[in-house]
Design a protein around this motif. Structure first.
Motif, PDB file in Angstrom:
ATOM      1  N   GLY A 170       0.818  -1.191   0.000  1.00  9.21           N
ATOM      2  CA  GLY A 170       0.000   0.000   0.000  1.00  9.21           C
ATOM      3  C   GLY A 170       0.855   1.245   0.000  1.00  9.21           C
ATOM      4  O   GLY A 170       2.087   1.187  -0.124  1.00  9.21           O
ATOM      5  N   LEU A 171       0.199   2.373   0.139  1.00  8.17           N
ATOM      6  CA  LEU A 171       0.875   3.673   0.128  1.00  8.17           C
ATOM      7  C   LEU A 171       0.579   4.386   1.440  1.00  8.17           C
ATOM      8  O   LEU A 171      -0.564   4.431   1.889  1.00  8.17           O
ATOM      9  N   LEU A 172       1.618   4.920   2.050  1.00 11.69           N
ATOM     10  CA  LEU A 172       1.505   5.639   3.320  1.00 11.69           C
ATOM     11  C   LEU A 172       1.832   7.098   3.074  1.00 11.69           C
ATOM     12  O   LEU A 172       2.932   7.424   2.610  1.00 11.69           O
ATOM     13  N   VAL A 220       0.403   1.945  12.410  1.00 14.02           N
ATOM     14  CA  VAL A 220      -0.529   2.107  11.300  1.00 14.02           C
ATOM     15  C   VAL A 220      -0.681   0.769  10.600  1.00 14.02           C
ATOM     16  O   VAL A 220       0.300   0.068  10.338  1.00 14.02           O
ATOM     17  N   GLU A 221      -1.923   0.416  10.291  1.00 14.86           N
ATOM     18  CA  GLU A 221      -2.227  -0.819   9.551  1.00 14.86           C
ATOM     19  C   GLU A 221      -2.505  -0.456   8.093  1.00 14.86           C
ATOM     20  O   GLU A 221      -3.411   0.320   7.791  1.00 14.86           O
ATOM     21  N   SER A 229      -3.461   7.615   5.278  1.00 13.13           N
ATOM     22  CA  SER A 229      -2.968   8.969   5.534  1.00 13.13           C
ATOM     23  C   SER A 229      -2.749   9.166   7.027  1.00 13.13           C
ATOM     24  O   SER A 229      -3.536   8.690   7.849  1.00 13.13           O
ATOM     25  N   LEU A 230      -1.699   9.894   7.323  1.00 12.84           N
ATOM     26  CA  LEU A 230      -1.383  10.242   8.712  1.00 12.84           C
ATOM     27  C   LEU A 230      -1.002  11.715   8.735  1.00 12.84           C
ATOM     28  O   LEU A 230       0.024  12.110   8.171  1.00 12.84           O
ATOM     29  N   ASN A 231      -1.846  12.536   9.383  1.00 18.61           N
ATOM     30  CA  ASN A 231      -1.622  13.976   9.424  1.00 18.61           C
ATOM     31  C   ASN A 231      -1.730  14.435  10.874  1.00 18.61           C
ATOM     32  O   ASN A 231      -2.740  14.183  11.536  1.00 18.61           O
ATOM     33  N   ARG A 232      -0.697  15.073  11.379  1.00 16.41           N
ATOM     34  CA  ARG A 232      -0.684  15.527  12.770  1.00 16.41           C
ATOM     35  C   ARG A 232      -0.169  16.972  12.855  1.00 16.41           C
ATOM     36  O   ARG A 232       0.755  17.368  12.149  1.00 16.41           O
TER      37      ARG A 232
END
Length: 353
Positions: A170-172, A220-221, A229-232
Motif C-alpha cells: 500500500g501507500l503511506l 498504522v495498519e 494517511s497520517l496527518n498531525r
C-alpha cells in the motif's frame, strides 16, 4: 453341506430302484397265477436313514477354502482403500465377515474405517457446490474507445494476476504541521514530511521526530492496494527558537574639530542627532513571514518555492519575505500557479480557486 446332499440323493435313488424291482417281481408272479389285471401299487416312501456326517477330510478342505476366499477378499478391500473406492472396500470387508473368517483379527476395525471414510466422502460430495455454467460471452465492443477501454482492463487484470502477492503493498502518506519533520518507519528514517512512502501490507510503526527528539508515534495498519494517511499538528510540541538580533556594533567615535570658545555674541549651534546603531542593526535582520493556503475547489498538493507542503489547508511558517511561487499539483501535474507576496512579520492568507 454338499456331501449331505449327495448322500440323500444316493439313498433316494436306491429306494426307487428297490421298489421298482419289487414291483416287477410281484407283477410277474401274479401274471403267472391268474390273468386278472393287476392294479398298480401305490409307491410308498421308504423312510430315509439319517445322513451320516461328512468325513473329516471334507470338512477340513471346506474350511481351508473359506479361509483362502476370506484372505483374497481382505486383500481386495485393502486395495480399494488405497484407490479411495470406499464403497467397494466396505463390500469386501462385509463379505469376509459373512464368511465367518477373520484372518488377522482386524476385520472390525477395517470395516469401521471404510464405513467412516465412505460417509465423509458422501457428505463432501453432497456439500460440493454445483458446477457453475460459464458466463455468456460479452459482445465485442464496436467503438474504438470501447475497444481501448476493454484492452486496458484486460491488461490490468493480467498484470495483477502476474504480480506476486508478496510484492503487493500500500501507500503511506505522512504530513505534519509544521512540515519538515523526520519520518521513521519501523525504526528507520525514510523521508521528511510531507512524505509518500510505498510500504508492504501489514502493521508499521511510524514516528515523527525533530533531530533526536521523538514528537509523535503511532502503529498504522496498511492493507493491500490501499492508501493510508497520517496527518498531525505538532505545533504545540515544537519550541521555535527565538530570532535574536545580532549584537549592536560598538558606537563609532566621532571626532570633531576644536571650535573656538563661544562668545557672548555667537550662540552655540547643537549638532543634529545621529540615528541609533541598534535600530539599524534590527532593520538589517532577517525578514520572515507566514503563508496560509486553502483550496476549497481543488484538492491537490501545495508546493511553495519548489518544496512540497502537503495537502490544504497548509500553514507554511518562516518563509522569506517577498514574492513566493505557489503551485497546486494533482498527481504530479500543475493545475494552479501563482505568485504571492509574503509580508514580513505577518501571516498572509491565500485562497486558491
Amino acid at each position: 453341506m454338499k456331501n449331505q446332499k449327495t448322500w440323500v440323493a444316493v439313498i433316494l435313488l436306491g429306494t426307487v430302484a428297490v421298489n421298482t424291482g419289487a414291483y416287477l417281481v410281484v407283477r410277474s408272479r401274479r401274471a403267472e397265477q391268474s390273468p386278472v389285471p393287476l392294479e398298480l401299487p401305490v409307491a410308498r416312501p421308504v423312510p430315509s436313514e439319517p445322513a451320516s456326517p461328512p468325513p473329516a477330510g471334507v470338512v477340513a478342505a471346506s474350511d481351508e477354502a473359506k479361509a483362502g476366499l476370506a484372505r483374497a477378499r481382505r486383500a481386495s478391500g485393502l486395495a480399494a482403500l488405497e484407490d479411495r473406492d470406499y464403497a467397494r472396500a466396505v463390500e469386501e470387508f462385509t463379505a469376509v465377515i459373512d464368511l465367518g473368517q477373520d484372518p488377522l483379527g482386524d476385520m472390525g476395525d477395517l470395516l469401521r474405517i471404510a464405513t467412516d471414510l465412505r460417509s465423509r466422502e458422501q457428505a463432501r460430495a453432497a456439500k460440493a457446490p454445483a458446477q457453475r455454467e460459464s458466463p455468456p460471452s460479452k459482445p465485442a465492443p464496436r467503438t474504438r474507445a470501447a475497444r481501448l477501454a476493454a484492452a486496458r482492463a484486460q491488461a490490468r487484470e493480467q498484470q495483477q494476476a502476474a504480480e506476486p502477492e508478496a510484492t503487493r503493498g500500500g501507500l503511506l502518506l505522512v504530513t505534519s504541521t509544521p512540515p519538515g519533520l523526520v519520518v521513521l518507519v519501523d525504526g528507520r528514517a525514510v523521508d521528511m514530511t510531507p512524505a509518500r512512502l510505498p510500504v508492504s501490507a501489514g502493521s508499521h510503526r511510524v514516528v515523527l521526530a525533530q533531530g533526536d527528539r521523538h514528537l509523535y508515534s503511532e502503529t498504522v495498519e496498511v492493507t493491500e492496494d490501499a492508501v493510508r494517511s497520517l496527518n498531525r499538528d505538532l505545533t504545540a510540541e515544537l519550541t521555535p527558537a527565538a530570532v535574536r538580533p545580532p549584537p549592536p556594533a560598538p558606537a563609532s567615535v566621532v571626532t570633531t574639530a576644536t571650535a573656538p570658545a563661544p562668545t557672548a555674541r555667537s550662540p552655540e549651534v547643537a549638532p543634529p542627532p545621529e540615528p541609533s546603531v541598534a535600530k539599524a542593526a534590527v532593520a538589517q535582520g532577517p525578514r520572515l513571514g507566514d503563508l496560509e493556503v486553502s483550496s476549497p475547489g481543488l484538492y491537490g498538493e501545495v508546493w511553495i518555492n519548489n518544496r512540497p507542503y502537503g495537502f490544504p489547508p497548509v500553514s507554511a511558517l518562516a518563509l522569506p519575505a517577498g514574492p513566493a511561487r505557489l503551485e497546486v499539483r494533482v498527481n504530479g501535474e500543475v493545475k494552479r500557479r501563482m505568485t504571492v507576496e509574503v509580508e514580513p512579520g505577518r501571516s498572509t492568507r491565500v485562497r486558491v480557486r
